[in-house]
Write an enzyme that holds these catalytic residues in place. Structure first.
Site, PDB file in Angstrom:
ATOM      1  N   HIS A 277       4.106   3.208  16.560  1.00 22.24           N
ATOM      2  CA  HIS A 277       3.511   3.081  15.228  1.00 22.24           C
ATOM      3  C   HIS A 277       2.275   3.978  15.110  1.00 22.24           C
ATOM      4  CE1 HIS A 277       2.061   0.860  11.593  1.00 22.24           C
ATOM      5  NE2 HIS A 277       0.876   1.202  12.094  1.00 22.24           N
ATOM      6  N   GLU A 278       1.414   3.954  16.128  1.00 21.62           N
ATOM      7  CA  GLU A 278       0.203   4.778  16.082  1.00 21.62           C
ATOM      8  C   GLU A 278       0.535   6.265  16.163  1.00 21.62           C
ATOM      9  OE1 GLU A 278      -2.512   3.505  15.203  1.00 21.62           O
ATOM     10  OE2 GLU A 278      -1.759   1.462  15.367  1.00 21.62           O
ATOM     11  N   GLU A 357       1.242   2.722   6.266  1.00 23.31           N
ATOM     12  CA  GLU A 357       1.538   1.792   7.353  1.00 23.31           C
ATOM     13  C   GLU A 357       3.011   1.414   7.366  1.00 23.31           C
ATOM     14  OE1 GLU A 357      -0.425   1.023   9.720  1.00 23.31           O
ATOM     15  OE2 GLU A 357      -2.264   1.897   8.908  1.00 23.31           O
ATOM     16  N   ASP A 361       5.660   1.948  10.368  1.00 21.05           N
ATOM     17  CA  ASP A 361       6.572   0.921  10.895  1.00 21.05           C
ATOM     18  C   ASP A 361       7.997   1.448  10.963  1.00 21.05           C
ATOM     19  OD1 ASP A 361       4.569  -0.921  11.204  1.00 21.05           O
ATOM     20  OD2 ASP A 361       5.008  -2.047   9.376  1.00 21.05           O
TER      21      ASP A 361
END
Length: 416
Positions: A277-278, A357, A361
């Site tokens: 995710h990061e 975000e 995901d």
């Protein structure tokens, strides 16, 4: 002046009462019936005690947030109305003729007053985090961070305010344009130095100790075409039980950072999902988009602030104790307007952040192909931070830079 003070305090009290009733009585945070019994239903992965604590803590935390923002506006307004800002300017001018030192003296007085007046709300946030076992930080450690915050912000603000009011005095009509132009390299510079200069003031950073896990994370980075050599962990267990990971910095100073609490409480597959995710933020250049968006909003904000400040000073300058826009005593008005604009635009900024975000995901689940680990990650994040799975609408609007846990888990369950 008495009328202004009376109406200001009355409006703030009405505002506080509204959010007290909204958060503690009116808002419906129950899970929609179609999702009950699913992996997104907190009753399926939290105990009854955890459910109760998460509701209580979220209500308190959100109430403190909605109290704190307009509380700053009240402080700035009363500082102007009672003539304290003009008095601070007078003290500074009587002390020295050097404008930079005058700025330092004035700003110290204003910053210290604001810090003292906001301390009760800051302490309340710490107290309840400690009471609900989110924070593990001792009072002395918390105060140390507060003092560091004060001096870091004070040092940065001295530079900003000195340059800002120098421009106001030299370019009365176009100061906001030149201020915006100077803000661009300054913003980039702060973003660049934050991970290597500012962040280490608060915590210790070091390369990930678990080299086997680091190899797997770097393998993910290789699949994502990210030229990474290290993953950093930060010692947060002395301050919190919450979990987190993030990307910070730009260019060669970009860092992927894991809290040690995340390493302690999550399994390997869950950590890999978080890292993926990061990595998505890096691949999709979200940091650059964030800096770009901030620069654009700064231009708009400075233009509106310049227009409003001139009109307000022309009409109410006498009882605000402001004679000219370029006098230091107008700073609380400048900060008040900037804060108002920031609060007004925060729903749009949060919506943009939630979009990013959600994209991260999606990228993470495509990279890891492990739906079970992704779902359990969000469930554990809920448990560790006692957050609400389905928060009230106004809370989501003004506070949530990420999709809600309900939205994130439902997306994963439906993803093919």
């Amino acid at each position: 002046m008495k009328k202004v003070v009376r109406w200001t305090l009355l409006l703030y009290a009405v505002y506080a009462l509204f959010f007290a009733f909204y958060l503690f009585s009116w808002a419906d945070v129950s899970i929609p019936s179609e999702y009950k019994g699913t992996s997104a239903d907190p009753a399926m992965f939290l105990t009854k005690r955890e459910l109760l604590l998460s509701e209580q803590f979220s209500q308190i935390k959100n109430f403190l947030f909605f109290l704190s923002i307009p509380y700053e506006w009240v402080i700035y307004l009363l500082v102007l109305v009672f003539g304290l800002s003009a008095k601070f300017q007078q003290w500074a001018e009587q002390t020295t003729k050097w404008r930079f030192v005058q700025t330092s003296i004035y700003l110290f007085c204003l910053s210290l007053l604001a810090t003292v007046l906001t301390f009760p709300l800051s302490y309340a946030g710490y107290y309840f985090s400690k009471a609900y076992h989110i924070s593990t930080q001792t009072f002395s450690s918390w105060m140390r961070d507060e003092i560091i915050d004060f001096w870091v912000n004070y040092a940065i603000m001295i530079v900003i305010v000195y340059v800002l009011y120098t421009l106001m005095r030299k370019y009365e009509k176009r100061w906001w344009v030149y201020a915006w132009l100077l803000s661009i390299p300054f913003t980039i510079f702060l973003t660049f130095i934050q991970p290597i200069v500012i962040d280490p003031l608060y915590n210790d950073f070091y390369p990930l100790k678990n080299k086997q896990l680091e190899d797997k994370i770097l393998e993910l980075a290789k699949e994502a075409n990210i030229p990474a050599n290290h993953v950093f962990e930060v010692d947060m267990s002395e301050k919190t039980n919450a979990l987190n990971a993030y990307v910070t910095g730009i260019g060669g100073n970009s860092r992927i950072v894991l809290w040690d609490t995340t390493l302690q409480q999550l399994g390997e597959d869950e950590i890999l999902f978080i890292m993926a995710h990061e990595m998505a933020h890096y691949v999709m250049k979200h940091i650059y988009w964030g800096v770009g968006g901030y620069i654009v909003l700064t231009l708009i904000g400075l233009y509106i602030t310049n227009h409003w400040m001139k009109r307000i000073i022309a009409r109410w300058g006498d009882w605000l104790h402001i004679r000219k826009l370029n006098e230091m005593s107008s700073l609380p008005l400048f900060l008040l307007l900037i804060s108002l604009l920031s609060f007004a635009v925060s729903p749009a900024m949060n919506a943009a952040s939630r979009y990013e975000e959600h994209a991260a995901d999606r990228y993470a689940i495509e990279l890891t192909e492990n739906k079970e680990a992704a779902v359990s990650t969000f469930q554990e994040l809920t448990r560790s931070s006692l957050s609400q799975v389905h928060p009230p609408y106004l809370v989501k609007l003004f506070r949530y830079s990420h999709p809600t846990i309900l939205e994130r888990i439902i997306f994963l369950e439906r993803y093919e």
